[in-house]
Write an enzyme that holds these catalytic residues in place. Structure first.
Site, PDB file in Angstrom:
ATOM      1  CD  GLU A 424     -70.566 -53.899  28.608  1.00 51.85           C
ATOM      2  OE1 GLU A 424     -71.120 -53.319  29.557  1.00 51.85           O
ATOM      3  OE2 GLU A 424     -71.160 -54.714  27.884  1.00 51.85           O
ATOM      4  CD  GLU A 501     -71.377 -59.035  28.258  1.00 55.21           C
ATOM      5  OE1 GLU A 501     -70.274 -58.920  28.848  1.00 55.21           O
ATOM      6  OE2 GLU A 501     -72.388 -58.391  28.573  1.00 55.21           O
TER       7      GLU A 501
END
Length: 808
Positions: A424, A501
Site C-alpha cells: 500500500e 490482501e
C-alpha cells in the site's frame, strides 16, 4: 566468587562446549549459539562499551528478548494504539566472553537475525556499525578487534525511542537469534550461495549453484570446490568437483552445474526438501562446509488461469501474518512459529504473506519444510511516510542495501515464490512511483530472476496507479475491493493478478451478538452501520467488517469463482498486538485474525477448513449456554455432505442444505438447556455428528498441554490450554475466573493470554483470567533435567488442575 566473574565463567564454558559440538556437526565451520547470558538495562549507557564498565545492577537474560512485551499497557504511551500502548524507549545489551587462543587464524563474525531498531554494535570499544532497519538480518566481522584467550566485551545499543515508527506492534530489542560464526580465512561468504533450478520435472532437474568465496589471507589460494546435493536421509544424489584459484584479500564467484535424476518435487502437500552442501578443500584439508536449502518445484502465474505449481492448477489459499508471537511479543522461537503454522496448515492454508517486512529465518525454514507458498515482503513504506518516524527517514541511505540483503538471505528458500517490494505504498498515487518501482524491481532482478516482482496495491484504476504504470511489476497484487474483480480482465488486460490482501473482518473469539442475519460495517463515523460494543467485543458470527473490507465469506466467494485471481492472502491468519481498529484504549490488539492472539481458533476457522481442506467438517456455533427462551442463531459450517439435520434434546429442528454459493446454513432456535446435535449426511448416509452441551457449574480446572515431552535445551515451548469443566466434562463457555499458576521442575512461565483484545492483564505473569472459557499458559524449558508440573487454582470449590510434562 564474584557474581559477574561467575557469569563470565559459565558463559565461557558454555561457549566452548557449543563450539566443540558445532565443530563436530559442521566440521570446519563453527556455529555457536550466542544467545545465553547477556546483561541488559533500559536506558542509554554509552560507556557500556568499555571493558571496565560495572554492570552489576543489570539484568542477566538469554536472547531473544523483547523488552516492550514485559511492560504495562499505558494509555499515554508514545507508541499509542498502533503498537498496543506498550513501552518502547532505549536499551543496552552487553556480554563478556572469551574466544580460544587457537582461533587466532580464523575469521570470526557475529550474526544478528533481527534487532528492533537503530542498533549499533561495539566490540572492545570499537563500533562495528549501525543498522536502522529492525527486521533485517546482518553480520559483523569481529576478528580485527578480538583478544584471543582473554575477555572481550560486546555491547549493543538499541534505540526504539522515536515514536510512532510503525503501524503495528514491533517489539524492542534483540528479539531474534544471535550466532558466533568461526571459519578459516578461506570460506564461503555470508549468504554466499545462490541456487537455481533452470529445468525441473519428475524425471530430471538441473541445478545451478553460484558460490561466493572469500579469501581473507594475504596470499593467493588454490583450492578444491565440492558441491553435493543430499536428500532428507543425507543420501548424496549429485555432486561436482572443480579446482579453483582466488587472489589475496578478495572474493570471487564460482559456479557448479549439477543434475538430479528423478527428484522428489516440492509442493504444498509433500514439501520434499534437499540440501546443497558446499565444501572447500585446501591441500586435502577441509577448510569450510556450508549448507543451503533446496526444493525442486516449478510454478507459473497466468492472466486467465491463475497459479499452477508443478503443472497442477493450484489456488493460493493464504493468510497475512505479522511477526509477533502473541504473549511472547516479538521474541522469535521456532516452536512458537511451528505452532502457528501447524494451526494454519490444519485449517487448509497453503500460503503465507510476510506482512509487511522480512520475517525470521525460522519462519522461512518452516515454510519450506511444511509446504507454504510465500509472498516475501520488503517494506510498508518508501520515501513517503505513513507515520512520523517510519522507514521513510532511512530510505535514501539504506533502501538499496536493505533490499539486496533481504533478497540474498531468502532467495534459496523454495517456499518463496513472489517478491513484494511494498505494501500500500503512497507513491502509487503520484509519478514518483514510476522511477522507484523500476529501481526496486531492477535490484531484485539483479539478484534473482526466478520469481515475479509484485506489490500490494490499493488503487485499481490503471490511470491513477503509478506503480502499475511503471510496467516493472510481473504480478499485480490488489488489496480489498473484491467487488471490482469482474472489471479486472478489461482494466488490466493480459496482467497476472493475485488478491494480496483481503477481508479485514472483525471477531472476538467466543462472543456472539444476536441476531446474525445482517452484515454490519464498522465504524459509523465513516458512514458505516456498526459502532461497536461497550465491552470492546465484536461478534464471532462472520457478519462484521471494517468499512474498507468485507466478511470472510464475501471475499472468499469472489476469489473462488474467478480463475484469473491466483489466490488470496486473508488479513489476517492470527490476531496481532496493536492496530485494534477502530476501538480506542483499552483495546490493544487486532480483531482481524482467523485465530485469536492466544492461538484459539475463532469459528470462521472452520468455514475455511470446510472450503480449503479435504477434512470432513461439521462445526456448530455458538455455544449452548443462554437464557431460557432466548432466540439463538445456530450456524453450521460443513462439507463432504449434502445436508445437515439439527436436533435439540433429541427433537429434530429440520434438515437444511447450502444453496447456491452459500458457505453455511442457519437455524433460529429458542434456547432450551440440554444438547444441540447436528448430523451431516451424503446420499442418505451419515458423514459426521457434532454435539454441543449446556455446561453446568464448574467442578474442576482442565489443563491440556500440546506436548507431553520436551527437551531441556532452554528453548522448547509447551502451550497449555486452560478451561473450566462441569461434572460431565463440559467446558463452561462464558467462564471468566482468575486462574493462578505454579510451575516446578524444568520449565518457567514465559507468557499468559486469553485472546481478549481489550485485556490489560500483563502477558508476563503467573495468573490470567479466562476469557469466554479459555486461557493459555506458555512454558519454556529452563535447562533443568527435571520433569515439569504445572498447577492451576482458582477461588471457590473447584478442583485444582494439574498437568505433567516429561523432560528428555
Amino acid at each position: 566468587m564474584n557474581k559477574n566473574i561467575f557469569k563470565k565463567s559459565v558463559f565461557l564454558i558454555s561457549l566452548l562446549l557449543l563450539v566443540a559440538c558445532s565443530a563436530v556437526q559442521k566440521e570446519s565451520r563453527i556455529i555457536a549459539d550466542f544467545n545465553p547470558n547477556w546483561n541488559f538495562k533500559l536506558g542509554d549507557y554509552p560507556t557500556a562499551i568499555q571493558s571496565d564498565f560495572e554492570a552489576a545492577d543489570w539484568r542477566t537474560l538469554d536472547l531473544p528478548h523483547d523488552w516492550s512485551i514485559e511492560g504495562t499497557f499505558d494509555k499515554e504511551s508514545k507508541t499509542k494504539q498502533a503498537q498496543g500502548f506498550l513501552p518502547a524507549g532505549k536499551g543496552w545489551y552487553r556480554k563478556v566472553f572469551t574466544v580460544p587462543e587457537n582461533w587466532t587464524n580464523k575469521s570470526i563474525s557475529i550474526e544478528f537475525d533481527g534487532v528492533f531498531k537503530n542498533s549499533e554494535v561495539f566490540i572492545n570499544g570499537h563500533s562495528l556499525g549501525m543498522r536502522p532497519n529492525g527486521y533485517l538480518s546482518f553480520a559483523y566481522e569481529l576478528t580485527p578487534h578480538l583478544m584471543f584467550g582473554k575477555e572481550n566485551v560486546i555491547a549493543v545499543k538499541v534505540d526504539n525511542d522515536a515514536q510512532p515508527n510503525s503501524r503495528w506492534y514491533t517489539g524492542s530489542g534483540i528479539y531474534r537469534n544471535v550466532r558466533l560464526v568461526a571459519t578459516e580465512k578461506l570460506h564461503v561468504a555470508q549468504w554466499g550461495t545462490y541456487v537455481t533450478t533452470p529445468e525441473v520435472s519428475s524425471e530430471k532437474a538441473t541445478v545451478n549453484v553460484e558460490i561466493t568465496i572469500e579469501n581473507k589471507t594475504v596470499t593467493p589460494k588454490e583450492f578444491k570446490l565440492v558441491t553435493s546435493i543430499v536428500d532428507t536421509q543425507n543420501k548424496e544424489v549429485s555432486y561436482a568437483i572443480t579446482t579453483e584459484k582466488i587472489v589475496a584479500n578478495t572474493h570471487s564467484k564460482k559456479t557448479h552445474n549439477l543434475t538430479v535424476n528423478q527428484p522428489k518435487l516440492w509442493d504444498t502437500e509433500n514439501p520434499n526438501m534437499y540440501k546443497v552442501i558446499t565444501k572447500i578443500y585446501e591441500k586435502s584439508k577441509l577448510v569450510d562446509s556450508y549448507e543451503t536449502p533446496l526444493g525442486f518445484r516449478y510454478f507459473s502465474f497466468d492472466a486467465e488461469k491463475g497459479f499452477s505449481l508443478n503443472g497442477k492448477p493450484t489456488k493460493i489459499l493464504g493468510v497475512c501474518l505479522h511477526h509477533d508471537n502473541g504473549a511472547l511479543g516479538a521474541v522469535e522461537n521456532i516452536h512458537a512459529v511451528k505452532r502457528k503454522l501447524t494451526l494454519l496448515k490444519t485449517m487448509g492454508c497453503n500460503a503465507i504473506r510476510m506482512a509487511h517486512n522480512p520475517h525470521s529465518l525460522e519462519m522461512m525454514q518452516l515454510c519450506d519444510e511444511m509446504g507454504f507458498i510465500v509472498q516475501d515482503e520488503f517494506t510498508d513504506v518508501w520515501k513517503k511516510k505513513k507515520v512520523t518516524n517510519d522507514y521513510h527517514k532511512d530510505w535514501d541511505e539504506w533502501h538499496k542495501r536493505d533490499l539486496e540483503d533481504f533478497i540474498k538471505r531468502d532467495r534459496n528458500h523454495p517456499s518463496v515464490m513472489m517478491w513484494s517490494i511494498g505494501n500500500e505504498i503512497r507513491e502509487q498515487f503520484d509519478s514518483t512511483g514510476i522511477a522507484i518501482t523500476k529501481e526496486l524491481a531492477q535490484i531484485v532482478k539483479s539478484l534473482d530472476k526466478t520469481r515475479p516482482v509484485t506489490s500490494a496495491l490499493t488503487e485499481n484504476i490503471p490511470e491513477k496507479n503509478f506503480i502499475y504504470q511503471s510496467g516493472a511489476l510481473d504480478l499485480l497484487g490488489f488489496n480489498y475491493k473484491h467487488e471490482d474483480y469482474k472489471e479486472f480482465p478489461l482494466r488490466f488486460k493480459g496482467q497476472k493478478i493475485i488478491a494480496s490482501e483481503t477481508v479485514s473482518a472483525l471477531e472476538t473469539r467466543g462472543h456472539y451478538d444476536q441476531p446474525s442475519d445482517s452484515i454490519k460495517a464498522w465504524p459509523v463515523k465513516y458512514g458505516a452501520t456498526f459502532d461497536g460494543n461497550a465491552d470492546f467485543t465484536v461478534s464471532a458470527y462472520d457478519n462484521v467488517k471494517s468499512f474498507w473490507g468485507s466478511t470472510h465469506e464475501e471475499s472468499w466467494k469472489a476469489v473462488k469463482k474467478n480463475d484469473f485471481i491466483a489466490g488470496t492472502y486473508v488479513w489476517t491468519g492470527f490476531d496481532y498486538i496493536g492496530e485494534p481498529d477502530p476501538y480506542p484504549y483499552p483495546a490493544r490488539s487486532s480483531y482481524f485474525g482467523i485465530i485469536d492472539l492466544a492461538g484459539f481458533p475463532k469459528d470462521v476457522y472452520y468455514m475455511y477448513q470446510s472450503e480449503w481442506s479435504d477434512k470432513t467438517v461439521l462445526h456448530l456455533l455458538p455455544h449452548w449456554n443462554w437464557k431460557a427462551g432466548q432466540l439463538i442463531d445456530v450456524w453450521a459450517y460443513y462439507n463432504n455432505a449434502d445436508e445437515v439435520e439439527l436436533f435439540l434434546n433429541g427433537k429434530s429442528l429440520g434438515t437444511k442444505a447450502k444453496k447456491g454459493d452459500d458457505l453455511h446454513i442457519v437455524w433460529k432456535v429458542p434456547f432450551e438447556s440440554g444438547t444441540l446435535k447436528a448430523i451431516s449426511r451424503k446420499a442418505g448416509e451419515i458423514v459426521k455428528e457434532t454435539e454441543i452441551h449446556t455446561a453446568g457449574e464448574a467442578t474442576r480446572i482442565s489443563l491440556k498441554a500440546d506436548k507431553t515431552f520436551i527437551k531441556n535445551d532452554g528453548y522448547e515451548l509447551v502451550y497449555v490450554t486452560v478451561t473450566l469443566q462441569d461434572i460431565n466434562g463440559n467446558t463452561l463457555p462464558n467462564a471468566d475466573n482468575l486462574i493462578n499458576f505454579k510451575v516446578s521442575g524444568g520449565a518457567k512461565i514465559v507468557g499468559v493470554d486469553n485472546g481478549y483484545q481489550a485485556s490489560l492483564e500483563p502477558f508476563k505473569a503467573n495468573y490470567r483470567k479466562l476469557y469466554n472459557g479459555k486461557c493459555v499458559v506458555i512454558l519454556q524449558s529452563n535447562k533443568k533435567a527435571e520433569n515439569i508440573t504445572l498447577e492451576a487454582a482458582t477461588a471457590g470449590k473447584i478442583n485444582l488442575g494439574t498437568v505433567r510434562i516429561i523432560v528428555e
